[in-house]
Motif scaffolding. Structure first.
Motif, PDB file in Angstrom:
ATOM      1  N   UNK A 100      23.710 -26.697 -14.886  1.00  0.00           N
ATOM      2  CA  UNK A 100      23.717 -27.832 -15.817  1.00  0.00           C
ATOM      3  C   UNK A 100      22.437 -28.653 -15.698  1.00  0.00           C
ATOM      4  N   UNK A 101      21.989 -28.910 -14.464  1.00  0.00           N
ATOM      5  CA  UNK A 101      20.790 -29.722 -14.275  1.00  0.00           C
ATOM      6  C   UNK A 101      19.545 -29.012 -14.787  1.00  0.00           C
ATOM      7  N   UNK A 102      19.441 -27.714 -14.539  1.00  0.00           N
ATOM      8  CA  UNK A 102      18.285 -26.964 -15.041  1.00  0.00           C
ATOM      9  C   UNK A 102      18.240 -27.017 -16.567  1.00  0.00           C
ATOM     10  N   UNK A 103      19.409 -26.868 -17.200  1.00  0.00           N
ATOM     11  CA  UNK A 103      19.461 -26.943 -18.662  1.00  0.00           C
ATOM     12  C   UNK A 103      19.130 -28.343 -19.151  1.00  0.00           C
ATOM     13  N   UNK A 104      19.602 -29.363 -18.439  1.00  0.00           N
ATOM     14  CA  UNK A 104      19.303 -30.742 -18.806  1.00  0.00           C
ATOM     15  C   UNK A 104      17.805 -31.025 -18.670  1.00  0.00           C
ATOM     16  N   UNK A 105      17.165 -30.407 -17.679  1.00  0.00           N
ATOM     17  CA  UNK A 105      15.710 -30.535 -17.546  1.00  0.00           C
ATOM     18  C   UNK A 105      15.004 -29.999 -18.783  1.00  0.00           C
ATOM     19  N   UNK A 106      15.477 -28.862 -19.290  1.00  0.00           N
ATOM     20  CA  UNK A 106      14.871 -28.291 -20.488  1.00  0.00           C
ATOM     21  C   UNK A 106      15.085 -29.202 -21.685  1.00  0.00           C
ATOM     22  N   UNK A 107      16.242 -29.866 -21.731  1.00  0.00           N
ATOM     23  CA  UNK A 107      16.521 -30.794 -22.829  1.00  0.00           C
ATOM     24  C   UNK A 107      15.510 -31.928 -22.864  1.00  0.00           C
ATOM     25  N   UNK A 108      15.031 -32.348 -21.687  1.00  0.00           N
ATOM     26  CA  UNK A 108      14.089 -33.459 -21.636  1.00  0.00           C
ATOM     27  C   UNK A 108      12.799 -33.154 -22.389  1.00  0.00           C
ATOM     28  N   UNK A 109      12.478 -31.858 -22.524  1.00  0.00           N
ATOM     29  CA  UNK A 109      11.271 -31.461 -23.248  1.00  0.00           C
ATOM     30  C   UNK A 109      11.535 -31.252 -24.737  1.00  0.00           C
ATOM     31  N   UNK A 140       6.729 -16.351 -12.928  1.00  0.00           N
ATOM     32  CA  UNK A 140       7.400 -15.448 -13.857  1.00  0.00           C
ATOM     33  C   UNK A 140       8.888 -15.705 -13.973  1.00  0.00           C
ATOM     34  N   UNK A 141       9.358 -16.829 -13.442  1.00  0.00           N
ATOM     35  CA  UNK A 141      10.787 -17.155 -13.500  1.00  0.00           C
ATOM     36  C   UNK A 141      11.223 -17.376 -14.943  1.00  0.00           C
ATOM     37  N   UNK A 142      12.445 -16.980 -15.241  1.00  0.00           N
ATOM     38  CA  UNK A 142      13.036 -17.168 -16.564  1.00  0.00           C
ATOM     39  C   UNK A 142      14.149 -18.199 -16.430  1.00  0.00           C
ATOM     40  N   UNK A 143      13.906 -19.456 -16.782  1.00  0.00           N
ATOM     41  CA  UNK A 143      14.919 -20.499 -16.579  1.00  0.00           C
ATOM     42  C   UNK A 143      16.257 -20.191 -17.233  1.00  0.00           C
ATOM     43  N   UNK A 144      16.230 -19.680 -18.455  1.00  0.00           N
ATOM     44  CA  UNK A 144      17.491 -19.433 -19.143  1.00  0.00           C
ATOM     45  C   UNK A 144      18.274 -18.304 -18.488  1.00  0.00           C
ATOM     46  N   UNK A 145      17.592 -17.289 -17.996  1.00  0.00           N
ATOM     47  CA  UNK A 145      18.280 -16.212 -17.285  1.00  0.00           C
ATOM     48  C   UNK A 145      18.890 -16.731 -15.992  1.00  0.00           C
ATOM     49  N   UNK A 146      18.169 -17.602 -15.322  1.00  0.00           N
ATOM     50  CA  UNK A 146      18.681 -18.185 -14.086  1.00  0.00           C
ATOM     51  C   UNK A 146      19.920 -19.030 -14.362  1.00  0.00           C
ATOM     52  N   UNK A 147      19.893 -19.806 -15.429  1.00  0.00           N
ATOM     53  CA  UNK A 147      21.037 -20.639 -15.799  1.00  0.00           C
ATOM     54  C   UNK A 147      22.263 -19.774 -16.079  1.00  0.00           C
ATOM     55  N   UNK A 148      22.080 -18.714 -16.843  1.00  0.00           N
ATOM     56  CA  UNK A 148      23.194 -17.818 -17.156  1.00  0.00           C
ATOM     57  C   UNK A 148      23.759 -17.176 -15.897  1.00  0.00           C
ATOM     58  N   UNK A 149      22.880 -16.780 -14.985  1.00  0.00           N
ATOM     59  CA  UNK A 149      23.320 -16.153 -13.737  1.00  0.00           C
ATOM     60  C   UNK A 149      24.122 -17.135 -12.879  1.00  0.00           C
ATOM     61  N   UNK A 150      23.696 -18.382 -12.856  1.00  0.00           N
ATOM     62  CA  UNK A 150      24.413 -19.399 -12.084  1.00  0.00           C
ATOM     63  C   UNK A 150      25.804 -19.672 -12.661  1.00  0.00           C
TER      64      UNK A 150
END
Length: 292
Positions: free
Chosen positions: A200-209, A239-249
């Protein structure tokens, strides 16, 4: 029209406890003016506790008191965060420090923390050590994030670590409070909450942009403006993929509950109905529909 359910009634009881807790303080004459700043929002953490607690052996009174405590802790963190970040809006209205002043926001946040600790002590005293550890993690992560611009470690792993402690810890505490009398279930739920809150926090970070201020009810762009290390500002060389990481979590949070099928089903419903749609909208992703 959806019928009024036992869950709705219990969630309203959580809101009532938050309000009544403040009415018992010197702030009793001001509570109505404070509005959503101290008792509103999505109540994601209380919703999680209740949804899982209903299928565990958790008494309703314990769910309501601990749910209220978790929401007061979250509200306190937002009051302080908005001062640190310079956020002007929160929950669709001027941030508390804007309307009441920064000193009032700091003091109200401190008061909410004290009320939350009192609530856990009265309702679920066995979890006080976990609550203390949660508070320490939240504050430590916030402090680290505030000073992160002063050094060169802007890695993805560090972003995830900060998100896990800053937000995952309180989701973990809320989930653990829904574990009832089984220690193994409590531990599994805490781990699941950590994973869920981190996503949730990683996704919220993306929302800030997000360039569209109408997409949310709070101020955007404060992370980049303050140089804060987040999922939207980390160095991308890894090379990290934030959205892939969010889905995995999100998937990880569910997988660890397979020993308790009813709990896992309640968790899956919460993620599908509440969390995944929010995360997908925050991250601008359409790849998480398996939770819907």
């Amino acid at each position: 029209m959806r019928s009024y359910s036992a869950f709705d009634a219990t969630l309203n009881e959580v809101r009532r406890i938050v309000r009544d807790s403040l009415l018992r303080t010197s702030m009793r004459d001001h509570v109505a003016r404070f509005g959503a700043s101290v008792g509103g929002g999505k109540m994601l953490r209380a919703r999680l506790l209740l949804q899982v607690g209903f299928v565990s052996d958790v008494p309703r009174s314990v769910m309501c008191r601990t749910g209220a405590a978790v929401e007061m802790l979250h509200a306190a963190s937002l009051l302080h965060d908005d001062i640190v970040d310079g956020g002007m809006r929160r929950r669709g209205q001027p941030a508390f420090w804007v309307s009441e002043g920064p000193r009032a926001a700091v003091l109200m946040g401190d008061l909410l923390v004290s009320l939350a600790v009192e609530g856990v002590h009265e309702a679920l005293p066995t979890q006080l050590p976990m609550l203390i550890a949660t508070l320490r993690e939240m504050c430590d992560a916030e402090a680290e994030q505030e000073f992160s611009g002063a050094d060169t470690d802007s890695s993805w792993d560090r972003c995830v670590s900060i998100s896990r402690r800053k937000t995952g810890s309180l989701f973990g505490f809320a989930a653990a409070c829904a574990g009832g009398s089984q220690p193994a279930r409590v531990e599994a739920l805490q781990r699941a909450g950590y994973a869920l809150g981190t996503a949730y926090q990683l996704a919220d970070d993306l929302l800030d942009a997000c360039p569209d201020p109408l997409a949310t009810d709070k101020s955007l762009g404060t992370d980049a403006a303050t140089g804060k290390l987040t999922a939207a500002t980390f160095f991308p060389e890894s090379g990290a993929d934030p959205q892939a990481c969010i889905a995995a979590l999100l998937q990880e949070s569910e997988d660890g509950l397979e020993c308790w099928p009813e709990v896992q089903q309640a968790w899956r419903k919460y993620v599908g109905d509440v969390m995944a749609p929010l995360v997908a909208s925050f991250a601008g992703s359409t790849g998480m529909q398996s939770y819907a």
